[in-house]
Scaffold this motif. Structure first.
Motif, PDB file in Angstrom:
ATOM      1  N   TYR A 215      66.463  -6.449   7.497  1.00 37.06           N
ATOM      2  CA  TYR A 215      65.399  -6.898   8.403  1.00 37.06           C
ATOM      3  C   TYR A 215      65.411  -6.149   9.726  1.00 37.06           C
ATOM      4  O   TYR A 215      64.367  -6.010  10.375  1.00 37.06           O
ATOM      5  CB  TYR A 215      65.533  -8.398   8.645  1.00 37.06           C
ATOM      6  N   ARG A 216      66.563  -5.663  10.139  1.00 37.91           N
ATOM      7  CA  ARG A 216      66.642  -4.902  11.390  1.00 37.91           C
ATOM      8  C   ARG A 216      65.743  -3.675  11.325  1.00 37.91           C
ATOM      9  O   ARG A 216      65.168  -3.254  12.331  1.00 37.91           O
ATOM     10  CB  ARG A 216      68.093  -4.492  11.643  1.00 37.91           C
ATOM     11  N   TYR A 217      65.614  -3.105  10.145  1.00 42.21           N
ATOM     12  CA  TYR A 217      64.865  -1.855   9.997  1.00 42.21           C
ATOM     13  C   TYR A 217      63.425  -2.079   9.514  1.00 42.21           C
ATOM     14  O   TYR A 217      62.487  -1.563  10.108  1.00 42.21           O
ATOM     15  CB  TYR A 217      65.596  -0.931   9.015  1.00 42.21           C
ATOM     16  N   SER A 218      63.277  -2.832   8.440  1.00 43.43           N
ATOM     17  CA  SER A 218      61.937  -2.929   7.843  1.00 43.43           C
ATOM     18  C   SER A 218      61.299  -4.298   8.005  1.00 43.43           C
ATOM     19  O   SER A 218      60.204  -4.529   7.491  1.00 43.43           O
ATOM     20  CB  SER A 218      62.007  -2.595   6.344  1.00 43.43           C
ATOM     21  N   GLY A 219      61.955  -5.205   8.728  1.00 46.26           N
ATOM     22  CA  GLY A 219      61.434  -6.564   8.841  1.00 46.26           C
ATOM     23  C   GLY A 219      60.046  -6.652   9.430  1.00 46.26           C
ATOM     24  O   GLY A 219      59.195  -7.405   8.950  1.00 46.26           O
ATOM     25  N   ARG A 220      59.771  -5.875  10.472  1.00 46.48           N
ATOM     26  CA  ARG A 220      58.447  -5.945  11.112  1.00 46.48           C
ATOM     27  C   ARG A 220      57.358  -5.440  10.179  1.00 46.48           C
ATOM     28  O   ARG A 220      56.256  -5.994  10.134  1.00 46.48           O
ATOM     29  CB  ARG A 220      58.448  -5.154  12.418  1.00 46.48           C
ATOM     30  N   THR A 221      57.667  -4.385   9.440  1.00 45.15           N
ATOM     31  CA  THR A 221      56.678  -3.852   8.508  1.00 45.15           C
ATOM     32  C   THR A 221      56.409  -4.845   7.387  1.00 45.15           C
ATOM     33  O   THR A 221      55.260  -5.093   7.017  1.00 45.15           O
ATOM     34  CB  THR A 221      57.161  -2.515   7.925  1.00 45.15           C
ATOM     35  N   ALA A 222      57.467  -5.428   6.845  1.00 41.34           N
ATOM     36  CA  ALA A 222      57.285  -6.427   5.791  1.00 41.34           C
ATOM     37  C   ALA A 222      56.508  -7.629   6.305  1.00 41.34           C
ATOM     38  O   ALA A 222      55.624  -8.158   5.614  1.00 41.34           O
ATOM     39  CB  ALA A 222      58.644  -6.860   5.251  1.00 41.34           C
ATOM     40  N   ALA A 223      56.825  -8.068   7.514  1.00 40.47           N
ATOM     41  CA  ALA A 223      56.150  -9.244   8.073  1.00 40.47           C
ATOM     42  C   ALA A 223      54.657  -9.008   8.246  1.00 40.47           C
ATOM     43  O   ALA A 223      53.857  -9.949   8.134  1.00 40.47           O
ATOM     44  CB  ALA A 223      56.783  -9.612   9.413  1.00 40.47           C
ATOM     45  N   ALA A 224      54.258  -7.766   8.500  1.00 40.94           N
ATOM     46  CA  ALA A 224      52.826  -7.476   8.652  1.00 40.94           C
ATOM     47  C   ALA A 224      52.069  -7.820   7.373  1.00 40.94           C
ATOM     48  O   ALA A 224      50.932  -8.301   7.419  1.00 40.94           O
ATOM     49  CB  ALA A 224      52.626  -6.008   9.014  1.00 40.94           C
ATOM     50  N   ALA A 225      52.695  -7.572   6.218  1.00 39.28           N
ATOM     51  CA  ALA A 225      52.050  -7.921   4.949  1.00 39.28           C
ATOM     52  C   ALA A 225      52.179  -9.409   4.661  1.00 39.28           C
ATOM     53  O   ALA A 225      51.194 -10.079   4.316  1.00 39.28           O
ATOM     54  CB  ALA A 225      52.663  -7.101   3.814  1.00 39.28           C
ATOM     55  N   PHE A 226      53.384  -9.964   4.788  1.00 40.95           N
ATOM     56  CA  PHE A 226      53.584 -11.373   4.447  1.00 40.95           C
ATOM     57  C   PHE A 226      52.801 -12.306   5.372  1.00 40.95           C
ATOM     58  O   PHE A 226      52.436 -13.419   4.963  1.00 40.95           O
ATOM     59  CB  PHE A 226      55.069 -11.716   4.491  1.00 40.95           C
ATOM     60  N   SER A 227      52.527 -11.896   6.599  1.00 40.52           N
ATOM     61  CA  SER A 227      51.749 -12.747   7.494  1.00 40.52           C
ATOM     62  C   SER A 227      50.338 -12.991   6.962  1.00 40.52           C
ATOM     63  O   SER A 227      49.706 -13.995   7.298  1.00 40.52           O
ATOM     64  CB  SER A 227      51.671 -12.118   8.886  1.00 40.52           C
ATOM     65  N   LEU A 228      49.839 -12.083   6.109  1.00 43.24           N
ATOM     66  CA  LEU A 228      48.486 -12.207   5.568  1.00 43.24           C
ATOM     67  C   LEU A 228      48.374 -13.333   4.549  1.00 43.24           C
ATOM     68  O   LEU A 228      47.263 -13.785   4.248  1.00 43.24           O
ATOM     69  CB  LEU A 228      48.049 -10.889   4.931  1.00 43.24           C
ATOM     70  N   VAL A 229      49.506 -13.774   3.983  1.00 38.62           N
ATOM     71  CA  VAL A 229      49.472 -14.876   3.012  1.00 38.62           C
ATOM     72  C   VAL A 229      50.144 -16.129   3.576  1.00 38.62           C
ATOM     73  O   VAL A 229      50.416 -17.073   2.839  1.00 38.62           O
ATOM     74  CB  VAL A 229      50.138 -14.475   1.673  1.00 38.62           C
ATOM     75  N   ARG A 230      50.396 -16.159   4.851  1.00 38.30           N
ATOM     76  CA  ARG A 230      51.064 -17.299   5.472  1.00 38.30           C
ATOM     77  C   ARG A 230      50.214 -18.559   5.301  1.00 38.30           C
ATOM     78  O   ARG A 230      49.023 -18.572   5.604  1.00 38.30           O
ATOM     79  CB  ARG A 230      51.314 -17.019   6.948  1.00 38.30           C
ATOM     80  N   GLY A 231      50.857 -19.610   4.826  1.00 37.50           N
ATOM     81  CA  GLY A 231      50.166 -20.869   4.633  1.00 37.50           C
ATOM     82  C   GLY A 231      49.363 -20.971   3.355  1.00 37.50           C
ATOM     83  O   GLY A 231      48.751 -22.006   3.080  1.00 37.50           O
ATOM     84  N   LYS A 232      49.346 -19.924   2.549  1.00 37.90           N
ATOM     85  CA  LYS A 232      48.564 -19.938   1.310  1.00 37.90           C
ATOM     86  C   LYS A 232      49.363 -20.575   0.176  1.00 37.90           C
ATOM     87  O   LYS A 232      50.596 -20.632   0.217  1.00 37.90           O
ATOM     88  CB  LYS A 232      48.128 -18.529   0.922  1.00 37.90           C
ATOM     89  N   THR A 233      48.641 -21.045  -0.825  1.00 39.42           N
ATOM     90  CA  THR A 233      49.247 -21.720  -1.964  1.00 39.42           C
ATOM     91  C   THR A 233      49.089 -20.864  -3.211  1.00 39.42           C
ATOM     92  O   THR A 233      47.972 -20.438  -3.540  1.00 39.42           O
ATOM     93  CB  THR A 233      48.596 -23.091  -2.198  1.00 39.42           C
ATOM     94  N   TYR A 234      50.189 -20.612  -3.883  1.00 41.02           N
ATOM     95  CA  TYR A 234      50.181 -19.893  -5.154  1.00 41.02           C
ATOM     96  C   TYR A 234      50.995 -20.683  -6.166  1.00 41.02           C
ATOM     97  O   TYR A 234      51.908 -21.433  -5.791  1.00 41.02           O
ATOM     98  CB  TYR A 234      50.783 -18.492  -5.004  1.00 41.02           C
ATOM     99  N   ARG A 235      50.684 -20.502  -7.425  1.00 41.93           N
ATOM    100  CA  ARG A 235      51.464 -21.116  -8.489  1.00 41.93           C
ATOM    101  C   ARG A 235      52.637 -20.239  -8.882  1.00 41.93           C
ATOM    102  O   ARG A 235      53.673 -20.713  -9.339  1.00 41.93           O
ATOM    103  CB  ARG A 235      50.577 -21.368  -9.714  1.00 41.93           C
ATOM    104  N   ARG A 236      52.469 -18.929  -8.700  1.00 46.65           N
ATOM    105  CA  ARG A 236      53.457 -17.971  -9.207  1.00 46.65           C
ATOM    106  C   ARG A 236      53.512 -16.768  -8.285  1.00 46.65           C
ATOM    107  O   ARG A 236      52.495 -16.328  -7.762  1.00 46.65           O
ATOM    108  CB  ARG A 236      53.040 -17.536 -10.612  1.00 46.65           C
ATOM    109  N   VAL A 237      54.709 -16.215  -8.095  1.00 45.51           N
ATOM    110  CA  VAL A 237      54.887 -14.951  -7.395  1.00 45.51           C
ATOM    111  C   VAL A 237      55.598 -13.998  -8.339  1.00 45.51           C
ATOM    112  O   VAL A 237      56.722 -14.264  -8.786  1.00 45.51           O
ATOM    113  CB  VAL A 237      55.691 -15.104  -6.087  1.00 45.51           C
ATOM    114  N   LEU A 238      54.944 -12.908  -8.648  1.00 44.84           N
ATOM    115  CA  LEU A 238      55.479 -11.878  -9.542  1.00 44.84           C
ATOM    116  C   LEU A 238      55.997 -10.736  -8.685  1.00 44.84           C
ATOM    117  O   LEU A 238      55.220 -10.050  -8.022  1.00 44.84           O
ATOM    118  CB  LEU A 238      54.371 -11.403 -10.481  1.00 44.84           C
ATOM    119  N   VAL A 239      57.310 -10.557  -8.651  1.00 48.45           N
ATOM    120  CA  VAL A 239      57.928  -9.494  -7.856  1.00 48.45           C
ATOM    121  C   VAL A 239      58.283  -8.336  -8.782  1.00 48.45           C
ATOM    122  O   VAL A 239      59.035  -8.508  -9.753  1.00 48.45           O
ATOM    123  CB  VAL A 239      59.182  -9.985  -7.119  1.00 48.45           C
ATOM    124  N   LEU A 240      57.760  -7.158  -8.477  1.00 50.35           N
ATOM    125  CA  LEU A 240      58.072  -5.933  -9.207  1.00 50.35           C
ATOM    126  C   LEU A 240      58.911  -5.053  -8.303  1.00 50.35           C
ATOM    127  O   LEU A 240      58.480  -4.682  -7.212  1.00 50.35           O
ATOM    128  CB  LEU A 240      56.785  -5.199  -9.602  1.00 50.35           C
TER     129      LEU A 240
END
Length: 535
Positions: A76-101
Motif C-alpha cells: 500500500y505504501r507504493y500502489s495504494g493511492r492508485t488502487a484506491a482511485a479505482a476502488f473508490s468508484l465502487v464504494r458503497g455498491k452492492t455485488y453478489r460476486r467478485v471475480l479476481v483475476l
C-alpha cells in the motif's frame, strides 16, 4: 461476550490465520500472507489506512455501469493511492460476486488455479468464497488447485482489504490465478468464465505494469534522465491496447517489447470477456520511481475502469441483423427469470388457481422485446451441479412463452434426470439464456469457440451446444464438433463432410429460484414441441 469484544476476538483469530465457525464447524481457510508487511496487520490501523486512501481519491465517477476494475498489487505504501482511485468508484455498491483475476508469481501451471479453501482471511475478517460458482468452474479440466502457487501469493490478497472496506457486505469471492495460456485458449477460458459475468458481478484484474531495472531483469534502455518518459511510453503502448479492448494486440505487444506486465495474461483474458459495448477508461497512473526518486528500479501502477451502458445489462448479438437480444434490459431479464421460475413451480408443485393468477399477472403487459419470437434455454443448477436444461430453439413463440415452457420442461422433462422434487427447490438456481437468431456459416473458421453456440444439421440429425459448453468441458474446436456429432446421433467424424452449421450468441441471467414453500396442486403440461436438451 459483548458484540465489540466478540468482533475483536474474531479479528484476532483472522490475524492468526484461524477461523472457527459457530457450532464448532470449521472452514478451510487461507491465512493472510501479507498482514504486517505489505499492509498493516492491526485491524483498526488497516481499516483507517484503507478508508483514508479511499477518502483521498479524486477519481471522477464514469458514465455507465461498472463491470470491472484493473488495479495494482504492490504494498500500500507504493500502489495504494492508485488502487484506491479505482476502488473508490465502487464504494458503497452492492455485488453478489467478485471475480479476481491475478497472475501467479510462485507457480507455473497451465490454465487457471483456484485455492482449495472456503475463505480467505485478512485482519478485517474472513472473505467467503462463492462456493457454487467455484464448484461450477472446478467441473472444467482447465481449472486446478495449486497450493504452492496460492500460499505465498500476494496478487489476490492485496485487493481484499479494499474490497472489504469499499463494497457493501454479502459478496462472495472467486479468486483465480491465471497460468499459461496459448493465444487460442483465451476465448475458450473466457467462455468458461462468461456465465459468471452478470450485472451483479464485479471483475477485478490485479496487475502491476512495467518492472524496470536490473533487479527485474528488464533494462531495455539505460538508467539515465530519459527513463521516466521511456517507461511511461512503454506503459502507454500497453494501456492503449487495453483501452481499445484488443486482447490479441496486447499479447502481441508484450511479445514484441518484452514489457514486464506481470498480469498481462489476466488482462488479455479480461479483454476477451468484455461485451462489444464495454468501454475501458484510464483512472490513475503512477510509478514507484516517482515516489522514491530512484529510477534505477521502478514499477508502474495503473488503474482502469470498465463500464457498459446503464440501460444494457447483457451482451447483444454480434451479428448485424436485428435480434431480441439487443433490446433486452436488466428489468426484462429479471422478468424472464421470474417467468421461468413460474414454469419450474408449475412443474414441481402442480397447477393451481393461485399459480395461474400469478402467471397471468407476470405476463400481463410484457414489453415488446419479450413478445418478439426468440429462442431460449433454461438451466437448473443444484449446489453447483447441473440439474436440468431444456430449450426452445425455433423462433415460433414469443420469448416469454418460450422461457415459461422451457422452465417447465427443465424441471420435469429432461430425460437425463428425474423430475425435480419439491424438497429440492430451496437449493435450485435458475439460469436463462436468450439466443440470437442462428446464422449459417460456410467455414468452421467462423465458429468462435467459447463465444458462439453452434448447431449441426446433417440429414435428419440435429445437435446444439450453448457457447459455455466447450469451455466447461475443456474441449478444443475439433473435440467440440466431434461431441456435437455424437450428440446428434452421428459418428464422431461426421461433421467433417456434408454437415451444415449455424452459430449464435447468448445472453445470461442467473439467480436463485424465487419459489414459495412447497404445496399441493394438480398437473398441467405445456406444449413440449421443439424442446431440446444440451450439454
Amino acid at each position: 461476550m459483548t458484540r465489540r469484544s466478540e468482533g475483536a476476538a474474531l479479528a484476532l483469530l483472522c490475524t492468526l490465520g484461524l477461523w472457527v465457525l459457530p457450532g464448532g464447524a470449521q472452514d478451510q481457510v487461507r491465512p493472510s500472507a501479507l498482514a504486517g508487511t505489505w499492509y498493516p496487520g492491526d485491524p483498526r490501523v488497516l481499516a483507517d489506512t484503507v478508508d483514508g486512501l479511499l477518502d483521498g481519491s479524486e477519481a471522477a465517477a464514469p458514465q455507465g455501469t461498472i463491470r470491472a476494475l484493473v488495479v495494482p498489487h504492490a504494498g500500500y505504501r507504493y500502489s495504494g493511492r492508485t488502487a484506491a482511485a479505482a476502488f473508490s468508484l465502487v464504494r458503497g455498491k452492492t455485488y453478489r460476486r467478485v471475480l479476481v483475476l491475478a497472475p501467479s508469481h510462485h507457480g507455473d501451471f497451465p490454465g487457471l488455479s483456484i485455492a482449495d479453501v472456503d475463505a480467505y482471511t485478512t485482519p478485517l475478517g474472513q472473505v467467503q468464497l462463492d462456493g457454487e460458482a467455484v464448484a461450477r468452474l472446478r467441473q472444467s479440466p482447465l481449472v486446478r488447485a495449486d497450493p504452492r502457487a496460492h500460499e505465498p501469493e500476494h496478487a489476490i490478497e492485496i485487493e481484499l482489504p479494499f474490497l472489504q472496506r469499499a463494497l457493501e457486505p454479502g459478496w462472495g469471492l472467486v479468486p483465480i490465478l491465471v497460468g499459461r495460456l496459448d493465444p487460442a485458449e483465451y476465448p475458450v477460458v473466457a467462455g468458461l468464465l462468461r456465465p459468471l459475468m452478470d450485472d451483479k458481478t464485479l471483475v477485478v484484474v490485479s496487475s502491476d505494469f512495467t518492472h524496470y531495472g536490473a533487479r527485474f531483469g528488464f533494462q531495455p534502455f539505460p538508467p539515465d534522465a530519459e527513463v521516466p518518459g521511456r517507461i511511461r511510453a512503454l506503459d502507454d503502448g500497453a494501456i492503449e491496447r487495453i483501452l481499445a479492448r484488443d486482447g490479441p494486440g496486447l499479447l502481441e505487444y508484450q511479445s514484441q517489447t518484452g514489457i514486464t506486465i506481470c498480469g498481462y495474461r489476466p488482462l488479455a483474458l479480461l479483454l476477451h470477456l468484455l461485451p462489444p459495448d464495454a468501454r475501458v477508461e484510464r483512472v490513475a497512473y503512477a510509478t514507484s520511481g516517482d515516489l522514491t526518486g530512484d529510477w534505477r528500479s521502478s514499477v508502474s501502477y495503473a488503474a482502469l475502469v470498465v463500464t457498459v451502458p446503464t440501460a444494457r445489462s447483457a451482451t447483444p448479438a454480434e451479428s448485424g441483423g436485428e435480434t431480441t437480444q439487443g433490446t433486452l434490459s436488466g428489468s426484462d431479464l429479471a422478468r424472464l427469470h421470474r417467468i421461468a421460475a413460474l414454469g419450474v413451480k408449475a412443474a414441481v408443485l402442480g397447477q393451481s388457481q393461485a399459480l395461474e393468477t400469478e402467471i397471468a399477472e407476470v405476463q400481463a403487459g410484457v414489453p415488446p422485446a419479450l413478445e418478439a419470437p426468440a429462442g431460449a434455454f433454461v438451466t437448473l443448477w443444484s449446489k453447483g451441479s447441473l440439474r436440468g436444461c431444456v430449450g426452445h430453439v425455433a423462433n415460433d413463440l414469443p420469448l416469454y412463452q418460450a422461457v415459461l415452457q422451457s422452465g417447465y420442461q427443465a424441471a420435469r422433462r429432461d430425460h437425463r434426470f428425474q423430475p425435480v422434487a419439491p424438497e429440492e427447490l430451496a437449493d435450485l438456481e435458475l439460469e436463462i439464456n436468450v439466443l440470437s437468431v442462428p446464422e449459417p456459416i460456410e467455414a468452421l473458421d467462423a465458429f468462435r469457440l467459447g463465444e458462439h453456440g453452434i448447431t449441426l444439421r446433417k440429414g435428419d440429425h440435429y445437435g446444439l451446444y450453448l457457447p459455455e459448453v466447450a469451455p466447461q468441458m475443456g474441449w478444443d474446436r475439433d473435440t467440440t464438433l466431434s461431441q456435437l456429432a455424437l450428440k446428434a446421433g452421428l459418428p464422431a467424424d461426421a461433421w467433417r463432410e456434408g454437415a451444415a452449421f449455424d452459430v449464435f450468441t447468448t445472453i445470461h441471467y442467473r439467480g436463485p429460484v424465487p419459489l414459495d414453500p412447497p404445496g399441493q396442486g394438480g398437473d398441467s403440461t405445456p406444449d413440449a414441441d421443439q424442446a431440446l436438451t444440451h450439454r
